[in-house]
Scaffold this motif. Structure first.
Motif, short mmCIF file in Angstrom:
data_model
loop_
_atom_site.label_atom_id
_atom_site.label_comp_id
_atom_site.label_asym_id
_atom_site.label_seq_id
_atom_site.Cartn_x
_atom_site.Cartn_y
_atom_site.Cartn_z
N GLU A 94 0.83 -1.21 0.00
CA GLU A 94 0.00 0.00 0.00
C GLU A 94 0.86 1.26 0.00
N LEU A 95 2.01 1.21 0.70
CA LEU A 95 2.92 2.35 0.69
C LEU A 95 3.42 2.62 -0.72
N ALA A 96 3.82 1.57 -1.43
CA ALA A 96 4.30 1.73 -2.80
C ALA A 96 3.21 2.32 -3.69
N VAL A 97 2.00 1.80 -3.58
CA VAL A 97 0.89 2.31 -4.39
C VAL A 97 0.62 3.77 -4.09
N GLU A 98 0.65 4.13 -2.83
CA GLU A 98 0.38 5.51 -2.43
C GLU A 98 1.38 6.49 -3.05
N VAL A 99 2.67 6.21 -2.90
CA VAL A 99 3.66 7.16 -3.40
C VAL A 99 3.75 7.14 -4.92
N LEU A 100 3.51 6.00 -5.54
CA LEU A 100 3.51 5.94 -7.00
C LEU A 100 2.35 6.75 -7.56
N THR A 101 1.21 6.69 -6.90
CA THR A 101 0.06 7.49 -7.32
C THR A 101 0.35 8.97 -7.16
N GLU A 138 -7.63 7.02 -3.03
CA GLU A 138 -7.50 8.06 -2.02
C GLU A 138 -6.26 8.92 -2.26
N ALA A 139 -5.16 8.31 -2.69
CA ALA A 139 -3.95 9.07 -2.97
C ALA A 139 -4.14 9.98 -4.17
N ALA A 140 -4.91 9.52 -5.16
CA ALA A 140 -5.17 10.35 -6.34
C ALA A 140 -6.00 11.57 -5.98
N GLN A 142 -6.09 12.97 -2.98
CA GLN A 142 -5.20 13.81 -2.19
C GLN A 142 -4.26 14.61 -3.08
N SER A 143 -3.84 14.00 -4.19
CA SER A 143 -2.91 14.64 -5.12
C SER A 143 -3.61 15.51 -6.16
N ARG A 144 -4.95 15.54 -6.10
CA ARG A 144 -5.76 16.35 -7.04
C ARG A 144 -5.52 15.92 -8.49
N ARG A 145 -5.45 14.62 -8.72
CA ARG A 145 -5.21 14.13 -10.06
C ARG A 145 -6.50 14.10 -10.87
N ALA A 146 -6.44 14.60 -12.10
CA ALA A 146 -7.59 14.51 -13.00
C ALA A 146 -7.70 13.11 -13.59
N TRP A 147 -6.56 12.47 -13.80
CA TRP A 147 -6.50 11.09 -14.29
C TRP A 147 -6.04 10.19 -13.15
N HIS A 148 -6.94 9.35 -12.66
CA HIS A 148 -6.58 8.43 -11.59
C HIS A 148 -5.92 7.19 -12.17
N PRO A 149 -4.97 6.60 -11.45
CA PRO A 149 -4.25 5.45 -12.01
C PRO A 149 -5.11 4.19 -12.03
N GLU A 150 -4.81 3.32 -12.98
CA GLU A 150 -5.39 1.98 -13.01
C GLU A 150 -4.53 1.07 -12.13
N VAL A 151 -5.18 0.23 -11.36
CA VAL A 151 -4.47 -0.84 -10.66
C VAL A 151 -4.93 -2.15 -11.27
N LEU A 152 -4.07 -2.74 -12.09
CA LEU A 152 -4.44 -3.95 -12.83
C LEU A 152 -4.46 -5.17 -11.91
N PRO A 153 -5.12 -6.24 -12.33
CA PRO A 153 -5.09 -7.48 -11.53
C PRO A 153 -3.68 -8.05 -11.46
N LEU A 154 -3.49 -8.98 -10.54
CA LEU A 154 -2.19 -9.62 -10.34
C LEU A 154 -1.69 -10.23 -11.65
N ALA A 155 -0.45 -9.90 -12.01
CA ALA A 155 0.14 -10.38 -13.27
C ALA A 155 1.16 -11.48 -13.01
N SER A 156 1.23 -12.41 -13.94
CA SER A 156 2.28 -13.43 -13.92
C SER A 156 3.51 -12.86 -14.62
N THR A 157 4.61 -13.58 -14.55
CA THR A 157 5.84 -13.14 -15.22
C THR A 157 5.64 -13.11 -16.74
N ALA A 158 4.91 -14.05 -17.27
CA ALA A 158 4.64 -14.06 -18.70
C ALA A 158 3.81 -12.84 -19.12
N GLU A 159 2.86 -12.46 -18.29
CA GLU A 159 2.04 -11.29 -18.60
C GLU A 159 2.85 -10.00 -18.51
N VAL A 160 3.78 -9.94 -17.57
CA VAL A 160 4.68 -8.78 -17.49
C VAL A 160 5.54 -8.70 -18.74
#
Length: 246
Positions: A94-101, A138-140, A142-160
């Protein structure tokens, strides 16, 4: 001072002078917890680039109404940055998601790396993904973002690997890499992907597989950063060399 922001499902067709009613948990938190009052100015956004500014005209326990004064349609920031985040342990995800957002990442992809300590399976996967989505939302705001980030479903190594193959530039953060992050050429448009490994590090196979589909393994100085902070450090370094921060 920047106006507070609230997320709404849609602002389609909304024009200056129109009333917009916000209800549910979003309104309950604003009215009961934040003590929103009639006359207060704020922003409403759909998270897809449209922002309406206006003043509150009425409040209830689980709703409030805003009279729209202005509507702005903002282009999605380019280049778009996607961070593939290997699952960290505990609350570091959650910390990573917050600061990345907060820093402006467009997509966040949770990744089940070979050495990830955390495991998302079954009900836990559903709950963990929902928690990452809520954190980004919530981070978006707080940051007043017009475009909120997508959080995709869990990816496998092949999908990455497939995601990397479709990007314009991909960097894999790796402490044993010889290529410095600052040496990369970056596009003014397009898609940049940053891959962040788990606490135990990337395997040789993961690095080789990602490099094989177009990624570049890079280092960021001599320090070894935590998985929850490495992504935001790399994205900041990259964005500082694009028109977004120029």
């Amino acid at each position: 001072m920047t106006l507070p922001q609230h997320l709404v499902p849609s602002l389609d067709g909304v024009r200056p002078g129109d009333p917009v009613t916000v209800d549910g948990d979003e309104a309950h938190h604003a009215v009961v917890v934040r003590r929103l009052r009639v006359g207060e100015e704020l922003q409403l956004t759909d998270g897809l680039g449209r922002v309406a500014t206006g003043a509150v005209t009425a409040t209830g326990k689980r709703e409030f109404t805003v009279e729209v004064a202005a509507v702005d349609d903002l282009a999605e920031p380019r280049p778009r940055v996607t961070v593939v985040q290997a699952l960290p342990k505990g609350e570091r995800g959650e910390l990573a998601v917050e600061v990345l957002t907060e820093i402006g990442v467009g997509r966040i992809v949770p990744w089940a790396a070979a050495r990830s300590v955390a495991v998302w399976k079954g009900e836990r996967a559903v709950k963990s993904h929902a928690k990452w989505q809520a954190t980004a939302r919530e981070a978006a705001k707080q940051s007043r973002r017009a475009w909120h980030p997508e959080v995709l479903p869990l990816a496998s190594t092949a999908e990455v690997a497939a995601l990397i193959a479709g990007a314009d530039v991909t960097v894999v953060l790796h402490e044993d890499a010889t290529e410095p992050l600052a040496a990369l050429a970056l596009p003014d448009d397009g898609d940049i992907v940053v891959v962040v490994g788990p606490e135990g590090g990337l395997t040789d196979d993961e690095v080789a597989g990602f490099v094989g589909v177009g990624a570049v393994a890079v280092r960021m100085g001599i320090e070894v950063l935590r998985t929850s902070t490495a992504g935001v450090a790399a994205v900041a370094a990259l964005l500082s060399r694009t028109s977004r921060w120029g």
